[in-house]
Design a protein around this motif. Structure first.
Motif, PDB file in Angstrom:
ATOM      1  N   LEU A 139       0.837  -1.197   0.000  1.00  0.00           N
ATOM      2  CA  LEU A 139       0.000   0.000   0.000  1.00  0.00           C
ATOM      3  C   LEU A 139       0.879   1.258   0.000  1.00  0.00           C
ATOM      4  N   GLY A 140       1.984   1.190   0.729  1.00  0.00           N
ATOM      5  CA  GLY A 140       2.903   2.333   0.809  1.00  0.00           C
ATOM      6  C   GLY A 140       2.180   3.571   1.300  1.00  0.00           C
ATOM      7  N   ASN A 141       2.452   4.718   0.661  1.00  0.00           N
ATOM      8  CA  ASN A 141       1.804   5.947   1.142  1.00  0.00           C
ATOM      9  C   ASN A 141       0.670   6.415   0.224  1.00  0.00           C
ATOM     10  N   LEU A 142       0.056   5.468  -0.460  1.00  0.00           N
ATOM     11  CA  LEU A 142      -1.098   5.788  -1.304  1.00  0.00           C
ATOM     12  C   LEU A 142      -2.206   6.369  -0.415  1.00  0.00           C
ATOM     13  N   PRO A 143      -2.685   7.582  -0.726  1.00  0.00           N
ATOM     14  CA  PRO A 143      -3.706   8.160   0.164  1.00  0.00           C
ATOM     15  C   PRO A 143      -5.021   7.371   0.127  1.00  0.00           C
ATOM     16  N   GLU A 144      -5.778   7.474   1.185  1.00  0.00           N
ATOM     17  CA  GLU A 144      -7.061   6.765   1.282  1.00  0.00           C
ATOM     18  C   GLU A 144      -7.988   7.182   0.137  1.00  0.00           C
ATOM     19  N   GLY A 145      -8.601   6.211  -0.507  1.00  0.00           N
ATOM     20  CA  GLY A 145      -9.533   6.499  -1.604  1.00  0.00           C
ATOM     21  C   GLY A 145      -8.856   6.704  -2.947  1.00  0.00           C
ATOM     22  N   ARG A 146      -7.502   6.680  -2.977  1.00  0.00           N
ATOM     23  CA  ARG A 146      -6.766   6.886  -4.235  1.00  0.00           C
ATOM     24  C   ARG A 146      -6.239   5.558  -4.772  1.00  0.00           C
ATOM     25  N   TRP A 147      -5.860   5.572  -6.048  1.00  0.00           N
ATOM     26  CA  TRP A 147      -5.353   4.341  -6.669  1.00  0.00           C
ATOM     27  C   TRP A 147      -4.120   4.677  -7.500  1.00  0.00           C
ATOM     28  N   ARG A 148      -3.377   3.631  -7.864  1.00  0.00           N
ATOM     29  CA  ARG A 148      -2.225   3.788  -8.760  1.00  0.00           C
ATOM     30  C   ARG A 148      -2.173   2.561  -9.666  1.00  0.00           C
ATOM     31  N   TYR A 149      -1.482   2.709 -10.821  1.00  0.00           N
ATOM     32  CA  TYR A 149      -1.270   1.540 -11.675  1.00  0.00           C
ATOM     33  C   TYR A 149      -0.198   0.652 -11.051  1.00  0.00           C
ATOM     34  N   LEU A 150      -0.345  -0.661 -11.215  1.00  0.00           N
ATOM     35  CA  LEU A 150       0.716  -1.568 -10.771  1.00  0.00           C
ATOM     36  C   LEU A 150       1.899  -1.436 -11.725  1.00  0.00           C
ATOM     37  N   THR A 151       3.089  -1.710 -11.244  1.00  0.00           N
ATOM     38  CA  THR A 151       4.275  -1.699 -12.107  1.00  0.00           C
ATOM     39  C   THR A 151       4.303  -3.028 -12.867  1.00  0.00           C
ATOM     40  N   SER A 152       5.115  -3.092 -13.940  1.00  0.00           N
ATOM     41  CA  SER A 152       5.123  -4.347 -14.702  1.00  0.00           C
ATOM     42  C   SER A 152       5.674  -5.486 -13.861  1.00  0.00           C
ATOM     43  N   SER A 153       6.607  -5.225 -12.957  1.00  0.00           N
ATOM     44  CA  SER A 153       7.109  -6.355 -12.151  1.00  0.00           C
ATOM     45  C   SER A 153       6.053  -6.821 -11.148  1.00  0.00           C
ATOM     46  N   GLU A 154       5.226  -5.906 -10.663  1.00  0.00           N
ATOM     47  CA  GLU A 154       4.136  -6.333  -9.765  1.00  0.00           C
ATOM     48  C   GLU A 154       3.138  -7.213 -10.528  1.00  0.00           C
ATOM     49  N   ILE A 155       2.841  -6.824 -11.761  1.00  0.00           N
ATOM     50  CA  ILE A 155       1.890  -7.606 -12.570  1.00  0.00           C
ATOM     51  C   ILE A 155       2.482  -8.990 -12.858  1.00  0.00           C
ATOM     52  N   GLU A 156       3.745  -9.006 -13.262  1.00  0.00           N
ATOM     53  CA  GLU A 156       4.399 -10.272 -13.622  1.00  0.00           C
ATOM     54  C   GLU A 156       4.546 -11.206 -12.427  1.00  0.00           C
ATOM     55  N   TYR A 157       4.743 -10.645 -11.253  1.00  0.00           N
ATOM     56  CA  TYR A 157       4.907 -11.454 -10.039  1.00  0.00           C
ATOM     57  C   TYR A 157       3.755 -12.464  -9.893  1.00  0.00           C
TER      58      TYR A 157
END
Ligand code: URA
Length: 240
Positions: free
Chosen positions: A218-236
């Motif tokens: 989750l890291g410091n992603l603010p509440e209610g916000r989103w981010r794209y996964l990185t390609s290594s996260e997807i591949e994992y």
């Protein structure tokens, strides 16, 4: 191989017409698949492989795959539509994404934290399949003081819904004002699992937050916000 969908869905995905109107176009003989007129309903086509024309015009369908991490706040359901009309996690992302995505697995209405979302069904199956079940880390605030024997029970596994949970990692982080903050990592995804595990040793979970799934944090992603996964996260998850 591309995704296989019904012809009317393909036409709707291209933005040419609604599914209902697409059925009518098919009935009217205005649709061709791979150059051949199609008038019966129910024909299936493969995105990126078959060609579809309406009135001789080639349709384009975007089947770009999307993978996101959302910091779900409490008070949202992870179903696509809620029978009680409560807010859904789709409401938090759809304005910016313009593509239909669905939640991968679930988080309870009252639980917050990391939720993965995608439009890639195969990938979602990999993430949630019991055989590949990724480790998930949560922070939980418990009512009462968790004792060491109770902590050890949680680590070894407790019986919930008639079945013992698999060994879990669990640490006490803080005890304050009659509450215990714990970090717990589980390798399964049973319904309300963390809440039921602590209930089984006599403690109610007052707050629950998911911090990570596999290597995605989750890291410091603010509440209610989103981010794209990185390609290594997807591949994992694909490699599992
Ligand atoms: N365990 C729970 O009890 N609830 C969740 O939302 C996730 C895991």
């Amino acid at each position: 191989m591309g995704e296989i969908v019904r012809l009317q869905k393909y036409i709707a995905m291209s933005g040419t017409a609604s599914r209902r109107a697409a059925e009518q176009l098919i009935d009217e003989g205005r649709v061709a698949v791979n150059g051949k007129k199609v008038t019966e309903q129910g024909v299936k086509v493969e995105i990126g492989c078959d060609t579809v024309e309406v009135d001789g015009i080639l349709l384009k369908v975007n089947d770009k795959k999307i993978y996101i991490a959302l910091n779900k706040p409490t008070g949202y359901v992870t179903t696509v539509k809620d029978q009680f009309d409560r807010p859904t996690v789709i409401d938090l992302v759809e304005k910016e994404i313009h593509t239909r995505v669905f939640p991968v697995g679930r988080l309870d209405y009252e639980t917050e934290g990391l939720l993965l979302m995608t439009n890639d069904g195969d990938w979602a199956n990999k993430v949630t399949h019991p055989k590949f079940e990724s480790k998930k880390k949560y922070y939980a605030v418990l009512k009462g003081v968790l004792t060491i024997p109770e902590l050890n029970k949680i680590r070894r596994g407790v019986v919930i819904d008639g079945k013992k949970t698999r060994p879990a990692e669990c640490e006490i982080m803080e005890i304050d004002m009659g509450m215990t903050l714990v970090e717990i990592t589980i390798h399964e995804g049973r319904n309300r699992q963390v809440r039921k595990m602590f209930e089984a040793v006599g403690h109610t979970v007052k707050a629950l937050k998911r911090e990570s799934i596999g290597i995605v944090e989750l890291g410091n992603l603010p509440e209610g916000r989103w981010r794209y996964l990185t390609s290594s996260e997807i591949e994992y998850f694909r490699r599992k």
